[in-house]
Enzyme design. Sequence first.
Site, PDB file in Angstrom:
ATOM      1  CG  HIS A 546      -1.963  -1.021   1.231  1.00 63.61           C
ATOM      2  ND1 HIS A 546      -2.685  -1.354   2.368  1.00 63.61           N
ATOM      3  CD2 HIS A 546      -2.438  -1.817   0.239  1.00 63.61           C
ATOM      4  CE1 HIS A 546      -3.547  -2.315   2.065  1.00 63.61           C
ATOM      5  NE2 HIS A 546      -3.411  -2.611   0.793  1.00 63.61           N
ATOM      6  CG  HIS A 589      -7.177  -3.025   2.123  1.00 60.05           C
ATOM      7  ND1 HIS A 589      -6.269  -4.044   1.993  1.00 60.05           N
ATOM      8  CD2 HIS A 589      -7.775  -3.202   3.331  1.00 60.05           C
ATOM      9  CE1 HIS A 589      -6.304  -4.807   3.076  1.00 60.05           C
ATOM     10  NE2 HIS A 589      -7.210  -4.306   3.899  1.00 60.05           N
TER      11      HIS A 589
END
Length: 611
Positions: A546, A589
Amino acid sequence: MEQKLAKVTDVAQKSFDFVVVGPSVSGCTIASRLSENPNVSVALLEAGNSHFDDPLVSVPDGWMQQVFDPEYDWVFRTTTQEKVVNNITTPSGGPDKSFFWSRGKGLGGSSALNFLFWTRPQREEIDAVEALGNPGWNWERYFAAAKRAETFLPSPANNFPEFRELYNKDSVGHSGPVPISFCRTVSGAELYFQKALEAHGVKTIDDGLGGSLTGTFKAAANIDPRTGTRSTAATGYIVPALDRPNLKVLTAAYVNRVLTKKEDDDVVATGVEFEHGGNVHVVHAAKEVILCASTVKSPHILELSGIGNRNVLEPLGIPVQVDLPSVGENLQDHLIFTSCVFKMKEEHGFVTSETITLPEVQAKLRSIYGEAAGPLSLACTGVTFLPLHTFSDRADELIEKVEKRIEQNADKLSPGLKEQYELQLKLLKDKNVPDLEIVVFPVNVHPAGPPKPHIGLLPSIGHPFSRGTIHASSSDPKVQPTIDPNYLAEEIDIDILVESAKFIRKVTQDGPWKDVSEAELIPGANITTDEQLHEFVKTNVSTTWHSSGTCSLAPKEKGGVVDTHLKVYGTKNIRVADLSILPLLTVVHTQATTYGIAEQAADIIKADHSI
C-alpha cells in the site's frame, strides 16, 4: 479482444494529445475518461500483457498463483531493512532483511493482483490532504469522484448470511464502470471475530464506505456477483473503450523515459521513449504526458527523464532537466504483523484456502449458490478499523512519547515533514479516527499436511510515522530502482503493532472466538511477556503493498512533487496521477482511494483543456 489492442505501428512515431504511461487503476481510468471525447486522442502504454480471459486474473483468489510470477508481477524488492527481520530465509538458510513488493504487471495494474478489498478512507484523513496546502483535495470532492467509479450490486447468495452485508445506498455508486459487491464465499470465522469484538466494546457498523470507519464490518470487494469474477480497471474502463478510434492501447511497451525540451524556464514533454519487441520507439505528445505508473515506477520514470534530485541523477550520468529533490521521497507503507494465527475447530465448517479444495466443501457451496455458482473462490472480507484509544491502554503514554520526539527533532525536520507529523499526531489523538486495521485472513500461506482450517487475525499500521525513499539506481531503465521503505525507523510504529497484537490476544482468549478456535498457533504459548512479543513482532512483519507519497501532492517548498492540478513542478505538461501523489497514507486498502484520485484527475485535466 486481443485484436482490438494497438500494434506498435499504430503508436510509434505517431502523435497523440495525451500519452498515458501505465494502465494501472489510475491509467485505465484517465485514458478512458479522456477518450470519451471523440476529438481527443489518447495512447496508453503498458509494459506487461493484456491477460484477457486469463483465469488467474478473473478468479478472485488467482492472486495466489500470480505473485512472484514475472508475467503478472513486477516482483520489486526492497533494500535491507535494519530494524526488522522478516521470516523469509536466504538460500544460505539465514534470515533475510529485505521484502518482496508485488505490483500488478498487465492491463489493470494491481487491480488484477490485489486482495479485492474495496474500502474508503476516513473523512478526516482526506481532509488532512487539503490541510497540507492542497485546496480542493478534500473529502466531499473525493467522495463524489470515487463513487463515479463503481456500480454496487447485491450478492445473490452467500455461505454465512449471519455475517451481515451492511451498506448505505447513498455511500456507494450505482452507475460506474467497476462492479462491486460483497464476496459470496467467506470463511465464517469473520462472524465470530465480529462477535468477540462486540463483547469488548467494538461496534459493528452499517456503512463502511461513507467516511466513518471506526468499528468492524464486512468489506465490499471488486467482484462482479453476476459472474463471481474479479472486476479490474481494465475490464471496467478499457475493454468497453477499445472500439474507440481515438484510443490506442499498446501492451508489452516498456517505458524508458519522458522526452523533454526546455521552453522558457520550464520543461515541456514532447513524447515518451519506450521499448517494444526489442526495439526502441517514440510516441509524441501534443498536449501532455500523464504518469500513472505506481508509487514505484512514476518517480523512477521521472528520474530517468532527468527530473529529480541533482545529487541522485548526476552520479548516474542522467542529465538534469529539473532539479526537484522531493521526487522519490516521503515513501510510506502499511506494515502488517503476519503472525496471529489460529487453528479453528473443524466442526464449524470454516472455509479457508485449504478446506475450500475439499470435495464436500465444494459440494456444499454449490448447493448454496445453485445456478449462480460460477467459479468457487475465496476472498478476504472481515475488516476492523480502530483508533489507538480503543485497543491500547497505553494510548496516552504513546501519544506523549511521539509528541516529545517531534518536539525534540523539530529543527531537524523539513517544513513539509514537520507539518505531516503534526497532522498525524492530531489524527492519533482523535478517538474517532482509526490508526489500525485488523484483517481476518483465511489463507494459510505455508500449508503443510492435510487441509485444516487456519485463520490469521492480522493487524497493520494505518498511519506510519516512518518515511522511506525510492530512487533510480542506474541510468538503465530495466534496472529496478532502489526501494527503501525504512520500516520501523520510528518507534511508534512497532509500539502500535505490539499493542494491536496484545489486543487481539485479549479479544480471542475467551467468549465467542474461544468457542470456535482450537489453539493460538502463532505467536503461541511460549510468547508471554511484552518484551518477547515486541521481538516476535519485529521478526514477523510484512508489507501490505500500500505504498504512497513518492510524488507527493503538496506545495513545492513543503516537499511536493506535483501541484493541485497534479502537474510536476518545473514542467508545463507532465502530470502524475496515481497513488504516489497521496502525501499522507490513509488507514484503508488503497484500491478505491486510487480510483477516486484518478476520477478527480480526469476532471482536472478535462477542465484545464476545456474538453
